[in-house]
Design an enzyme around this catalytic site. Structure first.
Site, mmCIF file in Angstrom:
data_model
loop_
_atom_site.group_PDB
_atom_site.id
_atom_site.type_symbol
_atom_site.label_atom_id
_atom_site.label_comp_id
_atom_site.label_asym_id
_atom_site.label_seq_id
_atom_site.Cartn_x
_atom_site.Cartn_y
_atom_site.Cartn_z
ATOM 1 N N GLU A 1 2.454 1.616 -3.281
ATOM 2 C CA GLU A 1 1.482 2.145 -4.256
ATOM 3 C C GLU A 1 1.454 3.683 -4.191
ATOM 4 O O GLU A 1 1.462 4.363 -5.217
ATOM 5 C CB GLU A 1 0.099 1.557 -3.963
ATOM 6 N N HIS B 1 0.828 -1.205 0.000
ATOM 7 C CA HIS B 1 0.000 0.000 0.000
ATOM 8 C C HIS B 1 0.870 1.266 0.000
ATOM 9 O O HIS B 1 0.641 2.199 -0.773
ATOM 10 C CB HIS B 1 -0.923 -0.054 1.230
HETATM 11 ZN ZN ZN Z 1 -3.911 4.715 0.394
#
Ligand code: ZN
Length: 1022
Positions: free
Chosen positions: A120, A117
Site C-alpha cells: 500500500e 501494508h
Molecule cells: Zn502505513
C-alpha cells in the site's frame, strides 16, 4: 470509548478495523480553525429523482446492472460492472458537493510480514504516468482534497479520497488509478517504505548495521499501544484459520522476512481489476470516470476468477478457548496490579446476513450501552475495573461478525469474577428480557443518526460498506435501514422473547467463544529489543563481505535518491482560478434574546434542530477549572434531582442525541494577551422533539445532581482509565501540548487540562481527596456555570421550524437563573525557555518544539500558516520521514499564535530537534522557497479553510472565537495573496534568531545523552 450505534454517523465505528488492523499512509488532520470540530458540507436534498443510467444499458464498457433509490439517505445507487474485466463499480448519485472516489482490492495475506501494508505504501511511491518519487505525498500539496488516504485492513487495501472541486477530483482520480494499476514498485522505495539494513552512519561502512524503514517504525509504534495489541490479538485468535490469523499491518519481528520479489508477485495477483471494487459518490459526472477507467486501465485487461481471495467462513469451535498475552507496562497507566485487560468475544453470524447482523448489532447495544443495559449494571457499576475497554462492541468488519465485551484496568484476581458475571448476565437477560423503553431509546438513537447530516457522508458510507462488499454482500440492501428497523420492531412485537431467543442462540449456546486476557510485563520492551537484536544478529551473521559492501553502497544510493529534487512538474496541479472563490454558507442572524447573545442559522438540516450553549467558565477558581474536564464527562451521567441517572438516560436518548459537554480554551486571537475558558453543551433532536429537548436541557442545567458519591467515584475511575489510553497513538499531539506548555502560562494550564500532565493531576486528585469533596466542587462549578448571564447560544434549524424552536428557546431562557460574576478573561504571560522529557517505555519518540509567533488576527498569521505548510512538505517530511525514518513530521501554527514543529513515531529525538532548529538554514538555501512550493502550501492551507461543515456546525467559529464570515474571507484572501518575499521576511522575523520564548518536549524512552548533546537543561518526568 464504546462505539455507539450510529449508521454513518462515524466513519470508523467498528472495533477491529479502527484499532490495529487498519494502517494508514498518513495521519490526516483536517482542522479549519484552532479548536477541533467536525466540518461538513450542506447537502441539499433532491426531491425528484430521475435515473441517469438505465438498467441493462452499457456505458463506456460498463453494464448498468441495478438502479435503486434509497429514500433514507436521498440517494440513488447504481451498480455497474465492467464487461471485460468484471470489475464492479458502485456509484452513489447524491446532491452533495463533497465527492468521493475509491478503489479497493481484496488482499488476504498468509503471513505477518506486513506485505499488503508495505505494498500500500509502495504503490503510492510513483507509477508509469507519474514517475515522481512519492506522488501521493506530493499531491497532498497540489490538491484541495477534503480527505486523502490509503489503508490496509485485515482483508482489503483501500485507496479513498474526497474533494469538492471537480478539477481536483479528476486529477486525483488519475493519480490513484495509475498508482494502483501501474506502480513502479522500485527497489529503493521498498527499502525506504518497507525495511532495510543500513549502516548507522551511512558514510562509514564500518559502523554497525541497523534496521530501518517507514512501515517498520510505524508498526513498532503500533505494537507499543496496548489497546491495539489487544484488539489485534482478539482478531488473530478469534478467527485463526485463514487470513485473519495474521497481522496484515506487519509484525516488526516478521517484517524483515519480506522480499521485494514477494511484493511484486503479490501485486500481480491481488491488484488485478477483477479483484478490485470501485466506488464513486457525489454529484460529479460519472461518465467521465467510466470513460477513463475503460480507456486507460480496463479495456486491455482480461477477466480472471477472483475466488482465490475469497474468505471462507470460520469453522466453529467445539470448545471455548482462553488465550493470555502480555503487554507493555504503561508508566502512564494504572498501578501495575490493576493494569490488566480481559474480554469475552463470541462469533456471531455471516456479515452478508444483513437483517440478522443488523439485529445482533442492535442487541449488542441493548446489552452494553448506557446505564440501563445489563452489562453496564453488572460489570461497570460494581466498579472493580476502569470501565469497558476499547474492543467492546459489535464488529461487522470481517466475514464472520463478532460481539465483544471487555474491561480495562482490573486485577488478575477479578478475571474469574468477570467470567462469572458474564454468564450470570446472559442467564439473567434470557430469563428477564429487557425493558421496552431501553430498547426503544437505542432504536431512537439509530433513527436520529439516519437524519443527522454527517460532514463526510460519502466516506462514511464507503467505510461502512467495504467489509460487506468485499465479502460479496448486498451493499445496496444494507442501506435500507428504516426497513430493517421496522422489520425488527415487528419481530419484537410479535414475539415477546425475540431478543431472549437470540441471546440463547448466540450467547448462551455459543461454543465459539474466546476469553482473552492481557497483563503487563515489566520486561516487555526489553524482550522486544532483545528479540529485535537477535533477529538482526541472525540476519547479519550470514552476510559475506560483498553483501556488507552492497548494503553500504545501497545506503549511499538511497540517500542520494532521497536528495534528488523531485520532478513534481509532471503532476497535475490546481490553479489559483480553481480555488479563488470561498465556500458559501448560510448567513448567521445574531440577536439578543432576553439579554442572551443568540446566533441563529437557517440550514437544510433534515428535520433536526441543533442547539449549542456556550457557558463562560472564566470566573471559576483555579481549583474548579482544573476539574472542568471531569465535570464535562460526568455532568450528564449523574441524573437530576427529579430523575435518577437511569431514568434520565432513557429520557434523553429517546428524545435527543444526548448531551455532549466539552471544555474550550479560547485565547484572544487579536493580541494573544488574554484567554477565556468555556464549556460547550452540544445536542440535537428531531424538530418534533424540540420541546422535550429544551425541557431536558432545563432539567439538567437547573437540577443536576451530585449526591450519589459511589456513582461519581466509579465515573472518575473510568475517566482516568480512559484518558490514559491512547497517549502513544496521539503522541505528537501530547508532545506539542507539552512543548507549548513551556511557552505561555495559558498553554501550561491547557496542558494540565488536556495533556499528559492532566493524567497525573487526576491521579493525584483522587489520591488526595475524598469523593465527597470532589462532589462539592463539581456542584459549585455547575451553580456558577449554568447562568443566564453566562451563556451564549447557537441554534441551527430549518426555516419552517425556526419560529417554533425560538418559542421553546425563550421559555427555556426564562427558567435560567442569573448571578453576578463578571470576570471576563485571564491574562497570558510568556515563560522562559525550557525543555521537558516525558519518559514513556515505548520504542519510538514524539518530539515537539514550540514558540510564540503571532495570533490569528495578526497580519503575519496567514504568512506563518503558509510557511508551516511549506516547511512540512518541503523540509520536515523529506528529512524527518523519508531520510530519518519517522512515520510523520510537520509544522503548524494555532490560532493562539504558537508555532509548533512535531514528529510522529520517530526513531530519533536529538537529531529531530536539531532538524527543527536548523529550519532557518534550510530556508536560506537557494530555490527552496519558490513560486510552486508557495502555491502548494497555500492549497494545503485551503484544504483546512474550505473543508465542508455539517449543517449543525455552521457558525461554530463565530460562537467560540467571534470569527465572522467576513473575517474568515478576509483571512482567506490574505492567505492566498502571500508572496515569496513575504515568506522570506517572515522567516527573517520569526526563525532567524532563537525565539525569546520557546519550549521543547520529547515523549519517549529514556535517553542519557539528552543533557549532554543538546546544550539544554531537561526536566525529566517519569
Ligand atoms: Zn502505513
Amino acid at each position: 470509548m464504546l462505539s455507539r450505534l450510529k449508521w454513518l454517523g462515524n466513519a470508523h465505528p467498528n472495533i477491529w478495523r479502527s484499532q490495529v488492523n487498519k494502517n494508514c499512509k498518513f495521519v490526516s488532520t483536517n482542522k479549519k480553525f484552532g479548536a477541533s470540530h467536525t466540518q461538513g458540507d450542506v447537502p441539499n436534498l433532491i426531491h425528484h429523482h430521475e435515473h441517469k443510467y438505465a438498467e441493462g444499458k452499457i456505458y463506456n464498457g460498463f453494464l448498468c446492472e441495478h438502479v435503486e433509490h434509497i429514500s433514507d439517505f436521498e440517494l440513488t445507487s447504481y451498480t455497474l460492472r465492467h464487461q471485460r474485466t468484471g470489475t464492479e463499480l458502485w456509484h452513489i448519485d447524491r446532491n452533495d458537493a463533497n465527492n468521493v472516489f475509491s478503489i479497493n482490492f481484496r488482499t488476504t495475506p498468509f503471513d505477518s510480514t506486513g506485505l499488503p501494508h508495505i505494498l500500500e505504501h509502495l504503490v503510492l511511491c510513483g507509477s508509469k504516468n507519474y514517475p515522481v518519487r512519492d506522488p501521493f505525498f506530493k499531491m497532498l500539496n497540489r490538491s484541495v482534497a477534503t480527505f486523502m488516504n490509503a489503508m490496509t485492513g485485515p482483508d482489503y487495501t483501500i485507496y479513498p479520497f474526497s474533494t469538492m472541486n471537480e478539477t481536483d477530483f479528476r486529477n486525483l482520480q488519475r493519480i490513484y488509478l495509475d498508482a494502483v494499476f501501474r506502480p513502479n514498485l522500485l527497489y529503493l522505495d521498498f527499502l525506504q517504505e518497507g525495511w532495510r539494513l543500513e549502516n548507522e552512519d551511512i558514510h562509514d561502512c564500518n559502523s554497525k548495521l541497523i534496521i530501518k524503514g517507514v512501515v517498520y517504525n510505524e508498526m513498532k509504534g503500533a505494537f507499543s499501544e496496548n489497546s491495539q495489541v489487544f484488539s489485534q490479538n482478539l482478531l488473530n485468535n478469534m478467527l485463526p484459520d485463514h487470513t485473519y490469523g495474521y497481522v496484515s499491518g506487519g509484525n516488526p519481528l516478521e517484517i524483515p522476512k519480506l522480499t521485494h520479489e514477494d511484493l511484486i508477485e503479490f501485486h500481480q495477483k491481488y491488484y488485478h481489476p477483477s479483484n478490485s471494487r470501485i466506488y464513486s459518490y457525489g454529484s460529479f459526472d460519472l461518465t467521465k470516470t467510466l470513460w477513463l477507467l475503460d480507456k486507460e486501465y480496463l479495456s486491455e485487461r482480461t477477466c480472471i476468477d477472483n475466488s482465490y481471495s475469497q474468505i471462507p467462513q470460520q469453522q466453529r469451535w467445539q470448545q471455548p478457548r482462553n488465550v493470555h498475552i502480555s503487554s507493555r507496562l504503561d508508566s502512564m497507566g494504572a498501578t501495575i496490579d490493576r493494569q490488566n485487560q480481559i474480554a469475552i468475544a463470541l462469533l456471531m453470524c455471516d456479515v452478508t446476513n444483513l437483517q440478522e447482523s443488523f439485529e445482533l448489532n442492535v442487541l449488542s447495544e441493548v446489552l452494553i450501552r448506557g446505564p440501563n443495559s445489563p452489562f453496564y449494571k453488572s460489570l461497570i457499576e460494581p466498579n472493580f475495573s476502569g470501565g469497558y475497554n476499547r474492543s467492546t462492541g459489535y464488529s461487522s468488519d470481517t466475514k464472520d461478525t463478532a460481539f465483544v465485551v471487555g474491561l480495562q484496568d482490573l486485577r488478575v484476581e477479578d478475571f474469574t469474577k468477570f467470567c462469572e458475571i458474564f454468564d450470570q448476565t446472559i442467564t439473567h437477560s434470557i430469563e428477564n428480557g429487557f425493558e421496552s423503553q431501553h430498547v426503544e431509546s437505542i432504536l431512537h438513537s439509530l433513527e436520529l443518526s439516519l437524519k443527522h447530516q454527517s460532514p463526510h457522508f460519502g466516506n462514511a458510507l464507503l467505510f461502512n460498506s467495504t467489509a460487506l462488499w468485499n465479502n460479496n454482500g448486498d451493499i445496496v440492501s444494507n442501506l435500507r435501514v428504516s426497513e430493517m428497523i421496522s422489520s425488527l420492531r415487528t419481530s419484537l412485537r410479535k414475539n415477546k422473547t425475540y431478543f431472549q431467543d437470540k441471546i440463547q442462540q448466540y450467547f448462551a449456546n455459543n461454543t465459539h467463544r474466546l476469553t482473552l486476557t492481557m497483563s503487563p510485563d515489566a520486561l516487555y520492551q526489553e524482550n522486544f529489543k532483545r528479540a529485535e537484536s537477535e533477529m538482526l544478529r541472525q540476519i547479519v551473521a550470514v552476510l559475506d563481505k560483498e553483501k556488507f559492501q552492497n548494503i553500504y553502497q545501497t545506503g549511499l544510493e538511497l540517500d542520494a535518491f532521497q536528495k534528488v529534487k523531485p520532478n513534481t512538474e509532471i503532476l497535475p496541479c490546481l490553479t489559483i482560478n480553481d480555488v479563488s472563490e470561498p465556500p458559501k454558507w448560510p448567513k448567521l442572524i445574531v440577536e439578543t434574546i432576553q439579554n442572551v447573545h443568540t446566533q441563529i442559522c437557517k440550514v437544510s438540516s433534515n428535520e433536526i434542530t441543533y442547539l449549542k450553549c456556550l457557558f463562560n467558565a472564566t470566573s471559576l477558581s483555579q481549583e474548579e477549572i482544573q476539574l472542568l474536564p471531569l465535570f464535562c464527562t460526568v455532568i450528564n451521567n449523574m441524573g437530576t434531582s427529579k430523575y435518577d441517572f437511569r431514568e434520565f438516560d432513557k429520557l434523553v436518548l429517546s428524545k435527543t442525541s444526548g448531551f455532549d459537554f466539552k471544555l474550550n480554551f479560547i485565547e484572544n486571537i487579536r493580541d494573544a494577551k488574554s484567554y477565556k475558558i468555556s464549556v460547550l453543551m452540544d445536542t440535537h433532536a428531531l424538530d418534533k422533539n424540540a420541546p422535550e429537548l429544551f425541557y431536558l436541557c432545563q432539567e439538567l442545567l437547573l437540577n443536576f445532581d451530585f449526591t450519589d458519591t459511589d456513582r461519581l467515584k466509579m465515573l472518575i475511575e473510568n475517566y482516568i482509565s480512559n484518558i490514559s489510553v491512547g497517549v502513544a497513538s496521539s503522541g505528537h499531539v501530547y508532545a506539542m501540548l507539552g512543548a507549548s506548555a513551556l511557552v505561555t502560562d495559558a498553554s501550561n494550564l491547557k496542558s494540565r487540562l488536556f495533556g499528559i500532565d492532566h493524567i497525573d493531576f487526576m491521579k493525584t486528585l483522587v489520591q488526595d481527596n475524598n469523593t465527597v469533596d470532589i462532589c462539592k466542587t463539581l456542584k459549585s462549578i455547575g451553580k456558577k456555570l449554568f447562568l443566564k448571564n453566562n451563556i451564549q447560544v447557537a441554534i441551527n434549524t430549518t426555516e419552517s421550524y425556526l419560529a417554533t424552536a425560538l418559542q421553546h428557546y425563550r421559555n427555556f431562557l426564562e427558567t435560567l437563573p442569573s448571578l453576578d460574576n463578571s470576570k471576563e478573561s485571564h491574562s497570558i504571560n510568556l515563560l522562559n525557555p525550557s525543555c521537558q522529557h516525558y519518559i514513556l517505555n515505548i520504542p519510538v519518540n514524539y518530539c515537539a518544539k514550540a514558540f510564540f509567533a503571532a495570533p490569528y488576527l495578526h497580519q503575519d498569521h496567514p504568512k506563518l500558516r503558509v510557511l508551516a505548510k511549506l516547511l512540512s512538505a518541503k523540509y520536515l517530511l523529506p528529512v524527518v520521514r523519508e531520510k530519518n525514518g519517522a512515520y510523520g513530521a510537520g509544522a503548524k501554527i494555532s490560532s493562539d499564535g504558537i508555532f509548533s514543529f512535531y514528529s510522529y513515531r520517530d526513531p530519533h529525538s536529538i537529531k529531530t530537534l536539531d532538524t527543527f532548529d536548523k529550519t532557518y538554514e534550510w530556508t536560506r538555501l537557494e530555490k527552496n522557497i519558490d513560486q510552486e512550493a508557495l502555491f502548494e502550501a497555500k492549497l494545503g492551507v485551503l484544504q483546512q479553510l474550505d473543508s465542508p461543515i455539517a449543517p449543525g456546525n455552521i457558525g461554530i467559529d463565530y460562537l467560540l472565537y467571534a470569527v465572522s464570515q467576513d473575517m474568515f474571507e478576509n483571512y482567506r484572501s490574505r492567505m492566498l495573496s502571500v508572496t515569496v518575499d513575504e515568506i522570506h521576511d517572515t522567516v527573517q522575523k520569526y526563525l532567524k534568531k532563537t525565539p525569546k520564548n520557546f519550549g521543547k518536549c520529547i515523549i519517549g524512552p529514556e535517553n542519557e545523552e539528552l543533557q549532554l548533546e543538546t546544550n539544554h537543561k531537561w526536566k525529566i518526568i517519569s
